[in-house]
Scaffold this motif. Structure first.
Motif, mmCIF file in Angstrom:
data_model
loop_
_atom_site.group_PDB
_atom_site.id
_atom_site.type_symbol
_atom_site.label_atom_id
_atom_site.label_comp_id
_atom_site.label_asym_id
_atom_site.label_seq_id
_atom_site.Cartn_x
_atom_site.Cartn_y
_atom_site.Cartn_z
ATOM 1 N N ALA A 77 8.867 -5.484 -12.190
ATOM 2 C CA ALA A 77 8.103 -4.463 -12.014
ATOM 3 C C ALA A 77 7.080 -4.440 -12.730
ATOM 4 O O ALA A 77 6.463 -4.747 -13.867
ATOM 5 N N ILE A 78 6.167 -2.833 -12.452
ATOM 6 C CA ILE A 78 5.151 -3.283 -13.244
ATOM 7 C C ILE A 78 5.058 -1.696 -13.780
ATOM 8 O O ILE A 78 5.161 -0.676 -13.362
ATOM 9 N N SER A 79 4.464 -1.313 -14.675
ATOM 10 C CA SER A 79 4.114 0.404 -15.250
ATOM 11 C C SER A 79 3.651 0.704 -14.606
ATOM 12 O O SER A 79 2.413 0.434 -13.641
ATOM 13 N N ARG A 80 3.422 2.301 -14.537
ATOM 14 C CA ARG A 80 2.212 3.209 -13.823
ATOM 15 C C ARG A 80 0.639 2.551 -14.622
ATOM 16 O O ARG A 80 0.321 2.615 -13.135
ATOM 17 N N GLY A 81 0.378 2.688 -15.631
ATOM 18 C CA GLY A 81 -1.016 1.756 -15.584
ATOM 19 C C GLY A 81 -1.004 0.478 -15.888
ATOM 20 O O GLY A 81 -2.539 0.461 -15.394
ATOM 21 N N GLY A 82 0.381 -0.485 -15.666
ATOM 22 C CA GLY A 82 -0.093 -1.474 -15.081
ATOM 23 C C GLY A 82 -0.327 -2.604 -16.274
ATOM 24 O O GLY A 82 -0.256 -3.749 -16.485
ATOM 25 N N ALA A 93 0.983 -0.992 -0.085
ATOM 26 C CA ALA A 93 0.165 0.199 -0.207
ATOM 27 C C ALA A 93 0.722 1.176 -0.061
ATOM 28 O O ALA A 93 1.652 1.368 0.365
ATOM 29 N N VAL A 94 0.485 2.160 -0.563
ATOM 30 C CA VAL A 94 1.285 3.124 -1.333
ATOM 31 C C VAL A 94 0.393 4.533 -0.510
ATOM 32 O O VAL A 94 -0.766 4.997 -1.031
ATOM 33 N N SER A 125 0.741 -6.908 -10.475
ATOM 34 C CA SER A 125 -0.633 -6.601 -10.487
ATOM 35 C C SER A 125 -0.645 -5.382 -9.862
ATOM 36 O O SER A 125 -0.117 -4.779 -8.838
ATOM 37 N N ARG A 126 -1.241 -3.931 -9.991
ATOM 38 C CA ARG A 126 -1.788 -3.417 -9.412
ATOM 39 C C ARG A 126 -2.902 -2.334 -9.143
ATOM 40 O O ARG A 126 -3.942 -2.801 -10.857
ATOM 41 N N ASP A 127 -3.456 -1.800 -8.439
ATOM 42 C CA ASP A 127 -4.956 -1.147 -8.447
ATOM 43 C C ASP A 127 -4.391 0.048 -8.121
ATOM 44 O O ASP A 127 -4.158 0.315 -6.452
ATOM 45 N N ASN A 159 -4.334 2.388 -4.528
ATOM 46 C CA ASN A 159 -2.799 2.772 -4.217
ATOM 47 C C ASN A 159 -2.142 1.407 -3.894
ATOM 48 O O ASN A 159 -1.648 1.424 -2.965
ATOM 49 N N THR A 160 -2.391 0.545 -4.125
ATOM 50 C CA THR A 160 -1.528 -0.202 -3.862
ATOM 51 C C THR A 160 -1.178 -1.419 -5.305
ATOM 52 O O THR A 160 -1.434 -1.509 -6.577
ATOM 53 N N VAL A 161 -0.326 -2.436 -4.845
ATOM 54 C CA VAL A 161 0.793 -3.003 -6.163
ATOM 55 C C VAL A 161 1.137 -4.528 -5.429
ATOM 56 O O VAL A 161 0.784 -4.448 -3.950
ATOM 57 N N TYR A 162 0.231 -5.250 -6.380
ATOM 58 C CA TYR A 162 0.452 -6.288 -5.646
ATOM 59 C C TYR A 162 1.541 -8.149 -5.803
ATOM 60 O O TYR A 162 2.115 -7.368 -7.198
ATOM 61 N N LEU A 163 1.429 -8.410 -5.543
ATOM 62 C CA LEU A 163 3.184 -9.791 -6.059
ATOM 63 C C LEU A 163 2.371 -10.945 -5.599
ATOM 64 O O LEU A 163 2.197 -11.862 -4.907
#
Length: 125
Positions: free
Chosen positions: A50-55, A23-24, A71-73, A77-81
């Motif tokens: 790594a993942i880009s800004r838009g995912g 969580a960011v 992935s990211r949402d 404001n969260t990125v997942y692994l």
């Protein structure tokens, strides 16, 4: 100041799965390239994904390709692994990181500006 908080680590058997979250804080999360790194005892920190800004774009270390998914949402404001088919050699402290200046995906830790505190992942054999 950007703050990153990882969660989801734990103990799992070989072949098992875990899902890490990061969580960011802040309102500009969607502008950050996000990365995952890990560090095992006695070893240097290494790039995982790594993942880009838009995912839409992702980048993986060869050692995790086909087993891990980043992935990211941006609404949360969260990125997942997502980590599947875990192996004992995946045991490490996992860190998420934010790269705020550039758009290209990178595996170089020094290019990331903010880091979380890490979450332990232990895979038993």
């Amino acid at each position: 100041q950007v703050q990153l908080v990882e969660s989801g680590g734990g103990l799992v058997q070989t072949g098992g799965s875990l899902r890490l979250s990061c969580a960011v804080s802040g309102r500009t999360f969607s502008r950050y390239v996000m990365g995952w790194f890990r560090q095992a005892p006695g070893k240097e920190r290494e790039f995982v994904a790594a993942i880009s800004r838009g995912g839409s774009n992702t980048y993986y270390a060869d050692s995790v390709k086909g087993r891990f998914t980043v992935s990211r949402d941006n609404d949360k404001n969260t990125v997942y692994l997502q980590m599947n088919s875990l192996k004992p050699e995946d045991t490490a402290v996992y860190y998420c990181a934010a790269e705020t200046s550039f758009t290209q995906l990178t595996s170089r830790a020094r290019e990331y500006d903010y880091w979380g505190q890490g979450t332990q992942v232990t895979v038993s054999s």
